[in-house]
Design a protein around this motif. Structure first.
Motif, PDB file in Angstrom:
ATOM      1  N   HIS A 159     -13.000  -0.454   2.319  1.00 25.39           N
ATOM      2  CA  HIS A 159     -14.433  -0.539   2.033  1.00 25.39           C
ATOM      3  C   HIS A 159     -14.913  -1.989   1.873  1.00 25.39           C
ATOM      4  CE1 HIS A 159     -13.994   3.740   1.372  1.00 25.39           C
ATOM      5  NE2 HIS A 159     -15.297   3.827   1.426  1.00 25.39           N
ATOM      6  N   ARG A 160     -14.020  -2.884   1.541  1.00 24.13           N
ATOM      7  CA  ARG A 160     -14.413  -4.274   1.272  1.00 24.13           C
ATOM      8  C   ARG A 160     -14.248  -5.210   2.452  1.00 24.13           C
ATOM      9  NH1 ARG A 160     -12.100  -5.185  -4.848  1.00 24.13           N
ATOM     10  NH2 ARG A 160     -13.567  -3.759  -5.842  1.00 24.13           N
ATOM     11  N   GLN A 209      -8.211   2.518   0.076  1.00 28.52           N
ATOM     12  CA  GLN A 209      -9.651   2.782   0.167  1.00 28.52           C
ATOM     13  C   GLN A 209     -10.463   1.569  -0.267  1.00 28.52           C
ATOM     14  OE1 GLN A 209      -9.722   6.348  -2.212  1.00 28.52           O
ATOM     15  NE2 GLN A 209      -9.787   7.660  -0.402  1.00 28.52           N
ATOM     16  N   THR A 210     -10.007   0.895  -1.291  1.00 21.85           N
ATOM     17  CA  THR A 210     -10.702  -0.303  -1.755  1.00 21.85           C
ATOM     18  C   THR A 210     -10.744  -1.358  -0.660  1.00 21.85           C
ATOM     19  OG1 THR A 210     -10.080   0.111  -4.049  1.00 21.85           O
ATOM     20  CG2 THR A 210     -10.689  -2.152  -3.487  1.00 21.85           C
ATOM     21  N   TYR A 234       0.802  -1.221   0.000  1.00 20.54           N
ATOM     22  CA  TYR A 234       0.000   0.000   0.000  1.00 20.54           C
ATOM     23  C   TYR A 234       0.842   1.281   0.000  1.00 20.54           C
ATOM     24  CZ  TYR A 234      -3.563  -3.408   1.009  1.00 20.54           C
ATOM     25  OH  TYR A 234      -4.392  -4.498   0.944  1.00 20.54           O
ATOM     26  N   LYS A 288      -0.558   4.571  -1.551  1.00 18.51           N
ATOM     27  CA  LYS A 288      -1.445   4.154  -2.640  1.00 18.51           C
ATOM     28  C   LYS A 288      -2.887   4.219  -2.120  1.00 18.51           C
ATOM     29  CE  LYS A 288       2.071   1.133  -4.599  1.00 18.51           C
ATOM     30  NZ  LYS A 288       2.419  -0.267  -4.903  1.00 18.51           N
ATOM     31  N   MET A 289      -3.420   5.423  -2.119  1.00 18.92           N
ATOM     32  CA  MET A 289      -4.722   5.672  -1.510  1.00 18.92           C
ATOM     33  C   MET A 289      -5.856   4.864  -2.121  1.00 18.92           C
ATOM     34  SD  MET A 289      -4.866   7.433   1.202  1.00 18.92           S
ATOM     35  CE  MET A 289      -6.615   7.789   1.236  1.00 18.92           C
ATOM     36  N   LYS A 290      -5.906   4.743  -3.429  1.00 15.97           N
ATOM     37  CA  LYS A 290      -7.010   3.994  -4.052  1.00 15.97           C
ATOM     38  C   LYS A 290      -7.017   2.552  -3.583  1.00 15.97           C
ATOM     39  CE  LYS A 290      -7.784   6.794  -8.110  1.00 15.97           C
ATOM     40  NZ  LYS A 290      -7.965   6.825  -9.553  1.00 15.97           N
ATOM     41  N   SER A 291      -5.836   1.950  -3.506  1.00 16.62           N
ATOM     42  CA  SER A 291      -5.742   0.566  -3.041  1.00 16.62           C
ATOM     43  C   SER A 291      -6.204   0.446  -1.591  1.00 16.62           C
ATOM     44  CB  SER A 291      -4.305   0.057  -3.157  1.00 16.62           C
ATOM     45  OG  SER A 291      -3.899   0.026  -4.493  1.00 16.62           O
TER      46      SER A 291
END
Length: 94
Positions: free
Chosen positions: A41-42, A37-38, A23, A32-35
């Motif tokens: 959330h999951r 955040q994914t 990350y 790696k913010m998108k990773s």
């Protein structure tokens, strides 16, 4: 601007949690913010306590990652709590 010495300390601390290294881009010194955040959330909050902790250290606040020490203490294993205790003994922010 980030503090280079503290960035190095951060990446050294991250070595204790190799499953979270994906990350951060160590060479670029970036999160790696998108990773993240994914994943946040999951997965259940209980599974992401250490990731939330590292994100909070990276940005110097717990708001963005909804990190709660009381929740963390209840859900961390010994290795994870050792990482947090070491940080608390000598806190820093990149």
């Amino acid at each position: 601007m980030f503090n280079e010495e503290n960035e190095s300390r951060f990446f050294k601390m991250l070595e204790a949690a190799p499953e979270l290294a994906q990350y951060w881009d160590k060479e670029e010194r970036m999160i790696k913010m998108k990773s993240i955040q994914t994943v946040l959330h999951r997965r259940p909050k209980e599974e992401c306590v250490l990731l939330r902790f590292f994100g909070s250290v990276w940005f110097g606040n717990s708001d963005m990652f909804d990190f709660d020490f009381m929740h963390a203490v209840k859900n961390m294993n010994e290795r994870e709590s050792t990482i947090v205790r070491r940080f608390l003994a000598s806190p820093f922010w990149p």
